[in-house]
Structure formats: C-alpha cells, structure tokens
Design an enzyme around this catalytic site. Structure first.
Site, PDB file in Angstrom:
ATOM      1  N   SER A  11       0.874  -1.176   0.000  1.00  9.41           N
ATOM      2  CA  SER A  11       0.000   0.000   0.000  1.00  9.41           C
ATOM      3  C   SER A  11       0.911   1.225   0.000  1.00  9.41           C
ATOM      4  CB  SER A  11      -0.936  -0.009   1.212  1.00  9.41           C
ATOM      5  OG  SER A  11      -0.216  -0.243   2.398  1.00  9.41           O
ATOM      6  N   GLU A  64       1.395   5.586   0.615  1.00 10.41           N
ATOM      7  CA  GLU A  64       0.891   6.857   1.167  1.00 10.41           C
ATOM      8  C   GLU A  64       1.348   8.009   0.273  1.00 10.41           C
ATOM      9  OE1 GLU A  64       1.248   8.018   5.508  1.00 10.41           O
ATOM     10  OE2 GLU A  64       2.331   9.686   4.565  1.00 10.41           O
ATOM     11  N   GLN A  81       4.788   3.973  12.257  1.00 12.54           N
ATOM     12  CA  GLN A  81       5.734   5.038  11.937  1.00 12.54           C
ATOM     13  C   GLN A  81       6.920   4.351  11.255  1.00 12.54           C
ATOM     14  OE1 GLN A  81       6.540   7.848  10.968  1.00 12.54           O
ATOM     15  NE2 GLN A  81       5.743   8.873  12.786  1.00 12.54           N
ATOM     16  N   ASP A  84      -1.097  16.219  15.547  1.00 16.54           N
ATOM     17  CA  ASP A  84      -0.151  16.903  16.437  1.00 16.54           C
ATOM     18  C   ASP A  84      -0.861  18.052  17.154  1.00 16.54           C
ATOM     19  OD1 ASP A  84       2.131  15.364  15.973  1.00 16.54           O
ATOM     20  OD2 ASP A  84       2.523  16.408  14.082  1.00 16.54           O
ATOM     21  N   THR A 105      -2.681  11.855   2.972  1.00 20.48           N
ATOM     22  CA  THR A 105      -2.539  12.467   4.299  1.00 20.48           C
ATOM     23  C   THR A 105      -3.405  13.720   4.449  1.00 20.48           C
ATOM     24  OG1 THR A 105      -0.634  13.752   3.609  1.00 20.48           O
ATOM     25  CG2 THR A 105      -0.194  11.600   4.604  1.00 20.48           C
ATOM     26  N   HIS A 134       5.632   6.828  20.716  1.00 20.21           N
ATOM     27  CA  HIS A 134       5.289   8.183  20.258  1.00 20.21           C
ATOM     28  C   HIS A 134       6.071   9.167  21.123  1.00 20.21           C
ATOM     29  CE1 HIS A 134       2.843  11.857  20.003  1.00 20.21           C
ATOM     30  NE2 HIS A 134       2.535  11.430  18.791  1.00 20.21           N
ATOM     31  N   PHE A 168      12.999  14.761   9.977  1.00 17.69           N
ATOM     32  CA  PHE A 168      11.633  14.320  10.208  1.00 17.69           C
ATOM     33  C   PHE A 168      11.615  13.248  11.300  1.00 17.69           C
ATOM     34  CE2 PHE A 168       7.672  12.091   8.791  1.00 17.69           C
ATOM     35  CZ  PHE A 168       6.826  13.125   9.134  1.00 17.69           C
ATOM     36  N   HIS A 181       3.788  -1.161   3.730  1.00 14.05           N
ATOM     37  CA  HIS A 181       3.210   0.161   3.460  1.00 14.05           C
ATOM     38  C   HIS A 181       4.368   1.126   3.156  1.00 14.05           C
ATOM     39  CE1 HIS A 181       0.126   3.302   3.751  1.00 14.05           C
ATOM     40  NE2 HIS A 181       1.009   4.030   4.409  1.00 14.05           N
ATOM     41  N   ALA A 203      -1.583  19.222   8.930  1.00 11.63           N
ATOM     42  CA  ALA A 203      -1.723  19.574  10.343  1.00 11.63           C
ATOM     43  C   ALA A 203      -2.882  20.550  10.513  1.00 11.63           C
ATOM     44  CB  ALA A 203      -0.429  20.191  10.847  1.00 11.63           C
ATOM     45  N   ARG A 243       6.718  10.147  -4.823  1.00 12.71           N
ATOM     46  CA  ARG A 243       7.704   9.760  -5.844  1.00 12.71           C
ATOM     47  C   ARG A 243       7.644   8.250  -6.020  1.00 12.71           C
ATOM     48  NH1 ARG A 243      11.713  13.737  -6.531  1.00 12.71           N
ATOM     49  NH2 ARG A 243      11.372  15.452  -5.082  1.00 12.71           N
TER      50      ARG A 243
HETATM   51  P1  FAD Z   1      -2.476   8.458  19.291  1.00 10.13           P
HETATM   52  O1  FAD Z   1      -2.494   7.032  18.920  1.00 10.13           O
HETATM   53  O2  FAD Z   1      -3.755   9.104  19.553  1.00 10.13           O
HETATM   54  O3  FAD Z   1      -1.487   8.659  20.552  1.00 10.13           O
HETATM   55  C1  FAD Z   1      -0.868   9.913  20.852  1.00 10.13           C
HETATM   56  C2  FAD Z   1      -0.173   9.877  22.212  1.00 10.13           C
HETATM   57  O4  FAD Z   1      -1.103   9.887  23.248  1.00 10.13           O
HETATM   58  C3  FAD Z   1       0.692   8.671  22.470  1.00 10.13           C
HETATM   59  O5  FAD Z   1       1.740   9.078  23.262  1.00 10.13           O
HETATM   60  C4  FAD Z   1      -0.178   7.721  23.231  1.00 10.13           C
HETATM   61  O6  FAD Z   1       0.607   6.876  24.047  1.00 10.13           O
HETATM   62  C5  FAD Z   1      -1.002   8.695  24.027  1.00 10.13           C
HETATM   63  N1  FAD Z   1      -2.358   8.187  24.224  1.00 10.13           N
HETATM   64  C6  FAD Z   1      -3.339   8.132  23.318  1.00 10.13           C
HETATM   65  N2  FAD Z   1      -4.461   7.603  23.840  1.00 10.13           N
HETATM   66  C7  FAD Z   1      -4.177   7.328  25.126  1.00 10.13           C
HETATM   67  C8  FAD Z   1      -4.917   6.781  26.223  1.00 10.13           C
HETATM   68  N3  FAD Z   1      -6.182   6.412  26.079  1.00 10.13           N
HETATM   69  N4  FAD Z   1      -4.276   6.656  27.409  1.00 10.13           N
HETATM   70  C9  FAD Z   1      -2.992   7.010  27.559  1.00 10.13           C
HETATM   71  N5  FAD Z   1      -2.245   7.557  26.569  1.00 10.13           N
HETATM   72  C10 FAD Z   1      -2.827   7.693  25.377  1.00 10.13           C
HETATM   73  N6  FAD Z   1      -0.511  13.587  11.223  1.00 10.13           N
HETATM   74  C11 FAD Z   1      -1.260  14.462  10.489  1.00 10.13           C
HETATM   75  O7  FAD Z   1      -1.426  15.626  10.892  1.00 10.13           O
HETATM   76  N7  FAD Z   1      -1.841  14.084   9.308  1.00 10.13           N
HETATM   77  C12 FAD Z   1      -1.713  12.821   8.805  1.00 10.13           C
HETATM   78  O8  FAD Z   1      -2.253  12.513   7.732  1.00 10.13           O
HETATM   79  C13 FAD Z   1      -0.932  11.874   9.556  1.00 10.13           C
HETATM   80  N8  FAD Z   1      -0.792  10.593   9.132  1.00 10.13           N
HETATM   81  C14 FAD Z   1      -0.087   9.692   9.904  1.00 10.13           C
HETATM   82  C15 FAD Z   1      -0.007   8.353   9.470  1.00 10.13           C
HETATM   83  C16 FAD Z   1       0.694   7.411  10.217  1.00 10.13           C
HETATM   84  C17 FAD Z   1       0.743   5.974   9.740  1.00 10.13           C
HETATM   85  C18 FAD Z   1       1.369   7.811  11.420  1.00 10.13           C
HETATM   86  C19 FAD Z   1       2.174   6.811  12.204  1.00 10.13           C
HETATM   87  C20 FAD Z   1       1.285   9.129  11.853  1.00 10.13           C
HETATM   88  C21 FAD Z   1       0.560  10.083  11.113  1.00 10.13           C
HETATM   89  N9  FAD Z   1       0.416  11.412  11.546  1.00 10.13           N
HETATM   90  C22 FAD Z   1      -0.332  12.300  10.781  1.00 10.13           C
HETATM   91  C23 FAD Z   1       1.093  11.883  12.765  1.00 10.13           C
HETATM   92  C24 FAD Z   1       0.171  11.889  14.011  1.00 10.13           C
HETATM   93  O9  FAD Z   1      -0.926  12.741  13.813  1.00 10.13           O
HETATM   94  C25 FAD Z   1       1.004  12.364  15.210  1.00 10.13           C
HETATM   95  O10 FAD Z   1       2.001  11.454  15.548  1.00 10.13           O
HETATM   96  C26 FAD Z   1       0.181  12.757  16.439  1.00 10.13           C
HETATM   97  O11 FAD Z   1       1.054  13.431  17.367  1.00 10.13           O
HETATM   98  C27 FAD Z   1      -0.451  11.604  17.195  1.00 10.13           C
HETATM   99  O12 FAD Z   1      -1.599  11.149  16.606  1.00 10.13           O
HETATM  100  P2  FAD Z   1      -1.914   9.549  16.665  1.00 10.13           P
HETATM  101  O13 FAD Z   1      -3.301   9.311  16.235  1.00 10.13           O
HETATM  102  O14 FAD Z   1      -0.841   8.866  15.926  1.00 10.13           O
HETATM  103  O15 FAD Z   1      -1.659   9.256  18.189  1.00 10.13           O
END
Ligand code: FAD
Length: 288
Positions: free
Chosen positions: A10, A12, A174, A104, A43, A147, A214, A264, A46, A270
C-alpha cells in the site's frame, strides 16, 4: 497449512499544493497503480489545513482509478460536527477506508495536546465516531519506538489496544530502519492481545537530511550505520539515489525473509524507488 499469499503493498501520498506537484503525484499514482496496491492513502495536513485538497485527491482516485483510497483524518482544531461532516462527505464520495489520527498539538510539536472544544478528544474517540457514521475500514497509527509524547512503550501499546477496542481494523507503523525494532514491537503488541494487521511503514530515503530531521520529530531513530552510508554524498544526488535503493532493498527483503507479506510505503509522491523495491518483493505491474 495454507500457502502464504503473494506480497501486498500500500502507498501513502500527500495532497499536492501546486499544479507541478499535482502532476508529480498523478504520474506517481499512474506508475504505481499497475502493482495493484491493497489501498493508497492520502494524508491530512496539520490542523486540517489540507481538508479540501485531501478530499479532492481522494475523490479523484475514486473517479479515475480502480485503487481503493484511504483518507487520513485528524481531530485537531475541529468540532465533532465538522469532523463528522468530512466523514460523511467521504462516505458519499464512495470512500470506505479512513486513517484515523489524533494529530499533532495545534500549538506545534512539544506543546501539550488539548482537545478542541466540542471536538473529538483522542484518536480512540475519533475511531468510535467514524464507526458510528458508517461501516468504514479504519486504520490507525502505531509507534514501534514509542510516540514522542508517550511515557513508555507500554503506554503506547495500551493506546493502540484502546483504538482496536474502539473499532480500528489495521495499524500502520511510523517508519523505522532497524527491522528488529519492528519485530520486538510486534511481539509485545501480540502479547497484549492485539490481533489486527500491523503494517510496517517504510520510507525510502530520497533525501537523508530531510528524513533524519523528520525522524527526530516523530520519535523514529536514525541508526549511525544509515548516516554513515550517506556520509559525504551531500553534493552527489546520483550516488545518493543508488545508496537509497540499496538501503530500501535490504530492509524490505529482510522483512520478507522474516515472514512479512504486507508493506506500506511512504512514497513522498515519488514512484521510482518504491517501484523498484516492490519489484524486488516480487510485484509485477502490467507491461506498459
Ligand atoms: P495516538 O495514537 O492518539 O497517541 C498519541 C499519544 O497519546 C501517544 O503518546 C499515546 O501513548 C497517548 N495516548 C493516546 N491515547 C491514550 C490513552 N487512552 N491513554 C494514555 N495515553 C494515550 N498527522 C497528520 O497531521 N496528518 C496525517 O495525515 C498523519 N498521518 C499519519 C499516518 C501514520 C501511519 C502515522 C504513524 C502518523 C501520522 N500522523 C499524521 C502523525 C500523528 O498525527 C502524530 O504522531 C500525532 O502526534 C499523534 O496522533 P496519533 O493518532 O498517531 O496518536
């Protein structure tokens, strides 16, 4: 025991900002489409900054290709109603797969995350909300090295488990460069009772400096051996490309040898390096 299925991939992409970037994206999609990816994801900028562009790109994939698209979506800076409208818009456009993320913090990396007033508080909440609206396939993030905001890997795995309990059907990691990191994480995730597919996210190193920058922000580590391989090549893009191809090939082939069948790729819009890596994984596009 049934034979393992052939490798699946897949891809991205990010939504383009300019007409030139749009051409580059669609050239890349055209080049990679014959590999019949399981899905391609687009994607979300932000704070929802690409809301329209993400939607337009995903809708065009539905209209013009046979590939199943997945739309990324975050909870940042938007009320539940606004996010729900975006989700319904995807459903109406024929999209059935969403990559659900918290996003974020609106104040930038390093600041505390605060839920938007009246918005989804977490990715877990968002997954629940999406599943209420329609029978979507919902992918979520996974962090083999943790994270940056999490206190421990165990906390991260609990967070992943909560997302799965809320209805997530797949996780995408990630990016990482040491395959052992992925396999160790996978062992822990499985031991915690998480059974959904955890797709390894691979990033071909198109530009080492950019990738290292990054990585620093996302909590992914950059091994010294990788830095050494690109050492002294700042002004030599041609050799950098060959090294990048070798690095990507080595990582993907090792994952395959160790039993991984679904990959993935973070394509950065690219196609070349990704296409070549997929070829090594045994994927063959139609002759063009
Ligand atoms: P979450 O899974 O929600 O977790 C975030 C943090 O909070 C972690 O430290 C986790 O341990 C903690 N946490 C969450 N829930 C709980 C809970 N219930 N109890 C305790 N701790 C908890 N960003 C964008 O802006 N746009 C995108 O399109 C985008 N695509 C992405 C695609 C992938 C595959 C990945 C890996 C990341 C992507 N991101 C994207 C980045 C992501 O938005 C950031 O890393 C963001 O800071 C966290 O969002 P999350 O949903 O990954 O984190």
């Amino acid at each position: 025991m049934s034979a393992p299925h052939p490798n699946r991939v897949s891809f991205e992409f990010f939504p383009p900002k300019t007409p030139e970037m749009e051409t580059q994206l669609w050239d890349s999609i055209a080049r990679l489409a014959p590999l019949e990816p399981s899905f391609v994801s687009v994607t979300y900028g932000a704070g929802g900054s690409t809301r329209e562009r993400t939607h337009a790109t995903v809708a065009r994939i539905v209209r013009e290709t046979k590939i199943k698209p997945a739309a990324h979506l975050t909870c940042v800076s938007a009320s539940r109603d606004e996010v729900d409208d975006v989700v319904r818009g995807y459903w109406d456009a024929g999209v059935r797969h969403i990559v659900a993320l918290r996003g974020d913090p609106a104040g930038g990396l390093g600041t505390a995350y605060e839920a938007f007033p009246g918005g989804y508080a977490s990715s877990t909440d968002l997954v629940k909300g999406i599943r209420k609206i329609g029978d979507f396939d919902v992918s979520v993030s996974a962090y083999p090295e943790g994270h940056p905001e999490s206190a421990s890997l165990a906390q991260d795995i609990d967070a992943l488990k909560a997302k799965v309990d809320a209805g997530a059907t797949r996780a995408i990691t990630q990016f990482f460069f040491e395959n052992d990191v992925y396999f160790r994480y996978l062992d822990k995730v499985r031991a915690a009772g998480v059974t959904i597919p955890i797709l390894p996210g691979l990033v071909p190193v198109q530009n080492f400096k950019q990738t290292a920058n990054f990585a620093r922000k996302t909590g992914a580590s950059v091994p010294q051996w990788l830095a050494d391989r690109f050492d002294g090549l700042d002004n030599d893009p041609q050799t950098r490309r060959l090294i990048a191809a070798a690095v990507a090939a080595e990582q993907a082939l090792d994952l395959m040898k160790r039993g991984v069948t679904d990959f993935h790729f973070y394509t950065m819009n690219r196609a070349d390096l990704v296409y070549a890596t997929c070829h090594l994984l045994g994927l063959r596009g139609e002759k063009q």
